[in-house]
Design a protein around this motif. Structure first.
Motif, short mmCIF file in Angstrom:
data_model
loop_
_atom_site.label_atom_id
_atom_site.label_comp_id
_atom_site.label_asym_id
_atom_site.label_seq_id
_atom_site.Cartn_x
_atom_site.Cartn_y
_atom_site.Cartn_z
N ALA A 14 36.14 41.21 50.61
CA ALA A 14 36.46 40.11 49.71
C ALA A 14 36.06 38.79 50.31
O ALA A 14 35.53 37.93 49.64
CB ALA A 14 37.95 40.11 49.40
N GLY A 15 36.30 38.61 51.58
CA GLY A 15 35.89 37.39 52.24
C GLY A 15 34.82 37.76 53.22
O GLY A 15 34.90 38.78 53.87
N MET A 20 39.13 37.85 57.93
CA MET A 20 39.86 38.49 56.83
C MET A 20 40.24 39.91 57.19
O MET A 20 41.18 40.45 56.64
CB MET A 20 39.00 38.49 55.56
N THR A 142 34.65 40.75 39.66
CA THR A 142 33.75 41.38 40.63
C THR A 142 34.59 42.28 41.51
O THR A 142 35.80 42.12 41.58
CB THR A 142 33.06 40.32 41.52
N GLY A 145 36.20 40.31 44.15
CA GLY A 145 37.20 39.44 43.52
C GLY A 145 38.50 40.18 43.31
O GLY A 145 39.58 39.64 43.49
N LEU A 148 40.32 40.42 46.55
CA LEU A 148 40.85 39.11 46.90
C LEU A 148 42.06 38.76 46.03
O LEU A 148 43.04 38.20 46.52
CB LEU A 148 39.74 38.06 46.77
N ASP A 149 41.99 39.11 44.75
CA ASP A 149 43.12 38.85 43.86
C ASP A 149 44.39 39.48 44.40
O ASP A 149 45.46 38.88 44.36
CB ASP A 149 42.86 39.45 42.47
N ALA A 151 45.00 40.21 47.53
CA ALA A 151 45.40 39.45 48.72
C ALA A 151 46.10 38.15 48.31
O ALA A 151 47.09 37.74 48.91
CB ALA A 151 44.18 39.15 49.59
N ILE A 152 45.59 37.50 47.26
CA ILE A 152 46.20 36.23 46.80
C ILE A 152 47.60 36.49 46.26
O ILE A 152 48.53 35.76 46.53
CB ILE A 152 45.31 35.56 45.73
#
Ligand SMILES: NC(=O)c1ccc[n+]([C@@H]2O[C@H](COP(=O)([O-])OP(=O)(O)OC[C@H]3O[C@@H](n4cnc5c(N)ncnc54)[C@H](O)[C@@H]3O)[C@@H](O)[C@H]2O)c1
Ligand SMILES: [Zn+2]
Ligand SMILES: [Zn+2]
Lengths: 161, 391
Positions: A14-15, A20, A142, A145, A148-149, A151-152
């Motif tokens: 993701a990153g 990360m 994606t 993405g 990452l979502d 993780a957020i």
């Protein structure tokens, strides 16, 4: 030294940054024969307010108070005029090992709620509000993405705290 | 509204996105008048900053007009012309109270990501990845400004938009490098990088009393601009041995303070540069630190090196021995803008600090992808592309 490195590889996707990869590997698993505190440490924040402001008449601040008797709480004056050290610890140790990692990803690790409550209590006491994140905009879906979502979504309850 | 979105590595597009709303009582909404590219955005574009998501609105250096005010905002009203610090800081945590604003405890809504990366999370920034809070950026018609009483500053009447714009990020960053780098009257100061940040650091060093300021870059138009508008001496590193030149110009001592304003994509003419580039591309080293290395070697014994350039992870061949044996003080920071912005606006009003020359390319927001191409590739003498979202 064993580390729970579960989602690390996925989030590295993701990153782009190598850092990360430490997302979920940042905490040691309890090791039989090791320090028993590793299984269930105190989670502390320092609040830039006096102990009397943090706990007026001994009452716990919002929203920490809502965790009720699932946690024990410790309050002490921070050194050097840095305010108040506010710490909480689960009375029942959180799940360990593979089960613990799954709980962290699914958002069921009870420590996430404790961390979030501590951070929110600190922010309310210091600023009178809890900053709300901007809603993600359009956002073409994606693969990275999606990771990452996740993780957020967990970020307010995760971390080394 | 229209906004410039990051879509992937080296991929930007102007999209229609929802208008921002007041989400906290201490927020204001700012209608953006001008917003500019920053060297930090190039690290996002290059894919070197983790936690970017396709569709994220970028941009963090801007000036605008207050068009909506949350119920707890005390210092701003509709219609105010404000410049906004790129960092989102609460003004009341221990870090803010100690003037370490970019380390604010309450401005980053995703602390878990920053803690995984760095041990402790940095503060929140507009348009600069989810590790820094995931806030929407300023390359848009409107932007939500949290903690507005602490991060938005009224612009004095005599200061035009184009000048005040740079009080948001590059000018306070440069000032901080000189100030926290410990520049004192009589010092010789060397600055790596003649972008907006490096030029502002050089100017700040002069205003803090440095006797000589030497700026280093390779782009002739940037070197000429720094001589003309900042008044610094320059060195073209592509034509000269920087260490030898600095030794000669400083009577063999080396500069007292070295300020690095280049960052993780530093360019290097030697073998070391190829090594860094390959390792960075393979993600074995996340950042290329050639200007930091050079600064540490060039600095005088007992001197100070301040790292303003942004780094995101790890570097190789960091000259720890030189740092230790020469007794250097090495320091870095994201900018503590709130500490400096009112003072910088005052200096602009008095004519001591000139910034408008940095805005080499002014264009509508629709042309922002082109603006980034000019800025990234340093085409057509571009130092900063500035976008106006209004019609
Ligand atoms: N600390 C902060 O809060 C903060 C704020 C803003 C920007 N920054 C960082 O500051 C850096 C500069 O920003 P900018 O907007 O001026 O960017 P820029 O891209 O316009 O300027 C960078 C300059 O460095 C020069 N350069 C490259 N390699 C060099 C080398 N080896 N030696 C000397 N010069 C070299 C380039 O030619 C260029 O002119 C970036 O890393 C940016 O992320 C930090
Ligand atoms: Zn910037
Ligand atoms: Zn703060």
């Amino acid at each position: 030294m064993r580390r729970t490195a579960t989602m690390a590889a996925a989030v590295a996707l993701a990153g782009a940054g190598a850092g990360m990869a430490r997302w979920l590997s940042s905490r040691r698993a309890a090791d039989p024969g090791g320090d028993p505190r590793e299984a269930n440490r105190w989670l502390p924040v320092t609040v830039n307010r006096s102990p009397e402001e943090v706990m007026p008449e001994g009452r716990l601040p919002e929203p920490l108070v809502r965790l009720g008797d699932t946690v024990e709480v410790r309050v002490r004056k921070a050194p050097g005029g840095r305010g108040t050290e506010l710490a909480a610890r689960l009375l029942e140790p959180p799940p360990q090992g593979a089960r613990g990692a799954v709980a962290r990803i699914s958002g069921d690790d009870p420590r996430q709620e404790v961390r979030r409550a501590l951070r929110e209590a600190k922010s309310l006491l210091e600023t009178g509000e809890v900053l709300r994140p901007d809603e993600p905009s359009t956002n073409r879906p994606t693969a990275t993405g999606k990771v990452l979502d996740l993780a957020i979504r967990r970020a307010s309850g995760e971390g080394r705290l | 509204m229209k906004a410039l979105c990051w879509q992937g590595v080296n991929e930007l597009s102007v999209e229609e996105v929802p208008d921002p709303q007041i989400l906290n009582a201490q927020d204001v909404i700012v209608k953006v008048r001008l917003t500019t590219t920053c060297g930090s955005d190039l690290h996002l574009l290059g894919g070197y900053i983790p936690a970017m998501r396709a569709g994220d609105v970028i941009g963090h250096e801007f000036i605008g007009e207050v068009v909506a005010v949350g119920s707890e905002v005390r210092r701003h009203k509709m219609g105010d012309r404000v410049v906004v610090c790129s960092f989102i800081s609460c003004g009341r945590c221990w870090y803010c109270e100690n003037d370490l604003w970019s380390l604010c405890d309450n401005g980053n809504t995703n602390p878990g990501i920053g803690q995984a990366l760095f041990g402790y999370e940095p503060g929140g920034v507009f348009g600069y990845s989810h590790a820094m809070g995931g806030f929407k950026g300023s390359h848009a018609e409107y932007v939500r400004v949290p903690f507005a009483d602490h991060g938005a500053f009224p612009v004095p009447e005599g200061v035009d938009d184009t000048s005040a714009l740079f009080a948001s990020d590059s000018a306070p960053t440069g000032w901080m490098g000189a100030h926290l780098g410990g520049v004192k009257p009589g010092d010789v100061v060397a600055v790596w990088g003649c972008g907006a940040v490096g030029q502002m650091a050089a100017r700040a060093a002069m205003l803090l009393g440095a006797e000589r300021v030497i700026s280093i870059d390779r782009h002739p138009e940037r070197l000429a601009m720094t001589e003309r508008h900042v008044g610094a001496e320059t060195i073209d590193y592509s034509a000269t041995d920087v260490g030898a030149e600095l030794r000669e110009r400083t009577g063999g001592r080396g500069p007292d303070v070295c300020i690095e304003a280049v960052g993780m994509e530093a360019h290097d003419t030697g073998v070391q540069g190829v090594y860094d580039q390959v390792k960075q591309q393979l993600r074995l080293e996340t950042d290329r630190p050639s200007a930091v290395r050079e600064a540490i070697y060039a600095c005088r014994k007992g001197g100070s090196v301040f790292v303003l350039g942004v780094f995101g992870g790890t570097v190789d061949k960091f000259p720890l021995g030189a740092m230790m044996n020469k007794g250097l003080t090495v320091r870095g920071a994201q900018q503590h803008g709130q500490r400096y912005i009112p003072m910088l606006l005052e200096r602009m009003a008095k004519g001591e600090l000139k910034t408008s020359h940095l805005a080499t390319h002014l264009m509508p927001l629709d042309e922002a992808p082109k603006g980034y191409d000019l800025f990234k590739n340093k085409k057509d003498g571009c130092v900063r592309a500035v976008f106006h979202p209004g019609t």
